[in-house]
Structures are given as C-alpha cells and as structure tokens.
Design a protein around this motif. Structure first.
Motif, PDB file in Angstrom:
ATOM      1  N   THR A 158     -73.240  36.611  27.098  1.00  0.00           N
ATOM      2  CA  THR A 158     -74.007  37.554  26.276  1.00  0.00           C
ATOM      3  C   THR A 158     -75.374  37.895  26.854  1.00  0.00           C
ATOM      4  O   THR A 158     -75.962  38.919  26.493  1.00  0.00           O
ATOM      5  CB  THR A 158     -74.190  37.005  24.854  1.00  0.00           C
TER       6      THR A 158
ATOM      7  N   ASP B 276     -70.174  49.235  24.180  1.00  0.00           N
ATOM      8  CA  ASP B 276     -69.735  49.295  22.781  1.00  0.00           C
ATOM      9  C   ASP B 276     -68.598  48.325  22.515  1.00  0.00           C
ATOM     10  O   ASP B 276     -68.582  47.633  21.482  1.00  0.00           O
ATOM     11  CB  ASP B 276     -69.311  50.718  22.418  1.00  0.00           C
TER      12      ASP B 276
ATOM     13  N   ASN C   8     -69.892  44.665  22.484  1.00  0.00           N
ATOM     14  CA  ASN C   8     -70.589  44.345  21.234  1.00  0.00           C
ATOM     15  C   ASN C   8     -69.619  44.202  20.068  1.00  0.00           C
ATOM     16  O   ASN C   8     -69.828  43.373  19.169  1.00  0.00           O
ATOM     17  CB  ASN C   8     -71.623  45.429  20.917  1.00  0.00           C
ATOM     18  N   LEU C   9     -68.547  44.977  20.100  1.00  0.00           N
ATOM     19  CA  LEU C   9     -67.562  44.898  19.017  1.00  0.00           C
ATOM     20  C   LEU C   9     -66.821  43.568  19.051  1.00  0.00           C
ATOM     21  O   LEU C   9     -66.656  42.904  18.019  1.00  0.00           O
ATOM     22  CB  LEU C   9     -66.582  46.062  19.115  1.00  0.00           C
TER      23      LEU C   9
ATOM     24  N   LEU D 216     -67.857  40.829  20.445  1.00  0.00           N
ATOM     25  CA  LEU D 216     -68.829  39.784  20.139  1.00  0.00           C
ATOM     26  C   LEU D 216     -69.028  39.662  18.632  1.00  0.00           C
ATOM     27  O   LEU D 216     -69.104  38.552  18.090  1.00  0.00           O
ATOM     28  CB  LEU D 216     -70.160  40.078  20.823  1.00  0.00           C
ATOM     29  N   ARG D 217     -69.081  40.785  17.943  1.00  0.00           N
ATOM     30  CA  ARG D 217     -69.231  40.756  16.492  1.00  0.00           C
ATOM     31  C   ARG D 217     -68.029  40.077  15.837  1.00  0.00           C
ATOM     32  O   ARG D 217     -68.175  39.305  14.890  1.00  0.00           O
ATOM     33  CB  ARG D 217     -69.410  42.172  15.954  1.00  0.00           C
ATOM     34  N   LYS D 218     -66.838  40.337  16.358  1.00  0.00           N
ATOM     35  CA  LYS D 218     -65.645  39.686  15.811  1.00  0.00           C
ATOM     36  C   LYS D 218     -65.694  38.178  16.035  1.00  0.00           C
ATOM     37  O   LYS D 218     -65.302  37.386  15.161  1.00  0.00           O
ATOM     38  CB  LYS D 218     -64.381  40.277  16.463  1.00  0.00           C
TER      39      LYS D 218
ATOM     40  N   GLN E 188     -68.428  36.394  16.319  1.00  0.00           N
ATOM     41  CA  GLN E 188     -69.449  35.882  15.401  1.00  0.00           C
ATOM     42  C   GLN E 188     -68.906  35.763  13.976  1.00  0.00           C
ATOM     43  O   GLN E 188     -69.234  34.817  13.253  1.00  0.00           O
ATOM     44  CB  GLN E 188     -70.681  36.793  15.437  1.00  0.00           C
ATOM     45  N   GLU E 189     -68.065  36.708  13.577  1.00  0.00           N
ATOM     46  CA  GLU E 189     -67.439  36.632  12.252  1.00  0.00           C
ATOM     47  C   GLU E 189     -66.496  35.438  12.167  1.00  0.00           C
ATOM     48  O   GLU E 189     -66.424  34.754  11.131  1.00  0.00           O
ATOM     49  CB  GLU E 189     -66.689  37.939  11.964  1.00  0.00           C
TER      50      GLU E 189
ATOM     51  N   LYS F 253     -58.509  36.594  12.014  1.00  0.00           N
ATOM     52  CA  LYS F 253     -59.621  37.072  12.833  1.00  0.00           C
ATOM     53  C   LYS F 253     -59.371  36.803  14.310  1.00  0.00           C
ATOM     54  O   LYS F 253     -59.682  37.641  15.177  1.00  0.00           O
ATOM     55  CB  LYS F 253     -60.915  36.412  12.377  1.00  0.00           C
TER      56      LYS F 253
END
Length: 310
Positions: free
Chosen positions: A61, A148, A151-152, A154-156, A158-159, A178
C-alpha cells in the motif's frame, strides 16, 4: 515446516537465519477459521520465515522494499499485488516506508463453493499452477492494478478485516462472502493486466488450455486442438502438463467429463445412461460406462440408485 525450523536453514544470499514459523492462529482472529487479515506498517528488515499451513495475498500500500524468496530478491513498491503460496521461505528487507496488507487463508480448509471457477484461466494460473511452480523468476510476474482498481480491492480487504475483528453474528458466512468477492475481483483484474510477456509463458498457456478444457469438456477436443490452444508441440505439452498438473491432458479431460457425469446423474438420476454420456462428451455409451466404473468404483446404474436412495 517444523523441520525447516529445527534445522535453522539460512538465506543463501546473506546467511540470515530462518528464525520462525509464522503461526496461523496469530494471524486468524476467529478460532478454527482459516481466514485472516494482517496489516504491517513501516515494515523493515525481517528474518526469513515460513507459514504454518496458509497462503497470503499481499497488497503493497505504500513505500518500497525488497521481497526475498528462497534466496532470490525482487523489488516491490506501492501498488504491487502478489501471492505467497504455502510454505515458501521468504522475508522483506530494505524497506523504505513499506506498508502491506496480507490476506491470510488456507484454500483447502475454507468451505468455499468452487463451482466452475476452474473455467477461469487466472484461477488456474494463480491457485493451481503457481503453488507447484518452481521457476525462480515467477515473482517478477506480480501484477499491478490501475489506481482505482487497487483502491477498490484494498477497501474490500479492509472490510474483511473489520468483519474478522468485530466478529458480528454470522461472521464466518459474511467473511467467506467477502473473501470470494476479493478473489473474484482479483481474477478479473489479473486477466486485464496480462501483457504479451505473461501470455507467452508456459504457466499462462497451460492455464488457458485447462480453463478451456473445463469450460468445453462436452465438446470433441483432440490432442491437436489442445496443442494449438497451448501453442506447444505434442511432446512439450505432455511434459509441461505432467509437471504442473501431475497428469496428461487427455486424462484431465476424461476426468472432467466423468466428474460432470457424476453430478448430472446425481441431479437427474432418471436420465438414460446414453443421454448422460452424450451430454458429457462421450460418443460411446459402453466406453462411458466402463470408464465411469473405473472412476467411481460402480456402474452408472448403481450410482443412480444410490443417489435416489439418499
């Protein structure tokens, strides 16, 4: 892996000790559930280690550093994504602000519905071929998503970390959902990043062929068709297929047809054997019945009766 620890193996590059086995229980917060997320901020020099029966998906990251695998060094930087399979001996060194997110998982133990994922060439490449790939240069083929997409995913991740940390009701079901979302996105992104260099490699050509065999198992496919799909000679195809799949391409196709026949008979036990054979790529029902008996240790008729009784 315990033997590696007991022998105190050393990195042949700088003689650093393999100091420890990374225990899965320290990475997975939900007891007896082989899925976890670990965030490492400002990761610097680490001694060589191996994993206790798990693989990891690594997202870099920020920063830069060196990923050392079995004595070979590969530069990594923000935006890189790669898989570290099984008990590979590795570490990170020369880190400059290096931060990574690791998704820890054991593919074999997670109760995932595999379904038809084998029809995706990226799955064959990343999850079937790579674990047995001994090519020292394969970590040079890590891939980079666009900003993009990175980041998408990475967000998944993190969720997923939030789910595993807070452990709401139904955490295992939610976490597996998930995780599958992450893997599906990963496979799609990997397909989009393939360039001519990757496309020409033996693993990618085999992955493309096997994905085709799993997708088109009911069609007539000759060995000539297979050689053309893989871009290899007869001898090369058989040699490389044996290396990565421990089988011949013809036997692999036969196994796919028989597996689908077994599923079809389970779902529709009243179907005539000749119809099942035809739907699964066999032109001779007697040959089909003989191979079915060899594979399942019972004839199709008995298989049907056993499924109807259950």
């Amino acid at each position: 892996m315990a033997k590696l620890y007991q022998k105190f193996l050393r990195n042949p590059t700088d003689n650093r000790l393999i100091q420890h086995v990374m225990e899965r229980r320290r990475c997975c917060l939900v007891p007896d559930f082989p899925l976890g997320v670990v965030k490492s901020i400002s990761q610097g020099l680490r001694d060589y280690h191996v994993h206790e029966n798990f693989s990891e998906l690594v997202l870099v990251t920020s920063g830069a550093g060196v990923h050392e695998v079995n004595g070979l060094s590969y530069p990594i930087s923000s935006g890189d994504i790669f898989l570290v399979q099984g008990d590979l001996c590795h570490c990170y060194s020369e880190g400059y602000g290096l931060s990574i997110w690791n998704v820890i998982f054991c593919w074999e133990e997670l109760p995932l519905p595999k379904l038809d994922v084998g029809q995706i060439a990226a799955f064959q490449n990343l999850f079937v071929i790579d674990p047995v790939n001994e090519d020292p240069g394969r970590f040079d083929r890590r891939f980079r998503m666009n900003h993009d997409d990175f980041n998408l995913i990475l967000r998944k991740v993190q969720e997923l970390e939030m789910l595993l940390r807070t452990q709401p009701a139904g955490v295992q079901f939610l976490a597996i959902s998930k995780f599958m979302e992450i893997i599906a996105f990963l496979l799609s992104a990997y397909e989009r990043t393939i360039d001519d260099t990757v496309a020409s490699t033996i693993p990618h050509r085999l992955a493309t062929l096997v994905a085709m065999l799993e997708r088109r198992y009911a069609e007539p496919i000759s060995i000539e068709n297979m050689c053309k799909a893989a871009g290899m000679s007869y001898a090369s195809l058989f040699r490389h297929f044996r290396k990565y799949y421990d089988d011949t391409p013809l036997n692999y196709l036969l196994d796919q047809r028989l597996q689908h026949a077994g599923e079809l008979l389970k779902q529709q036990p009243g179907l005539p054997v000749s119809e099942v054979a035809f739907r699964c790529g066999f032109t001779d029902s007697a040959y089909f019945s003989r191979k079915f008996r060899e594979h399942f240790n019972m004839p199709p008729s008995r298989w049907c009766r056993s499924k109807m009784e259950n």
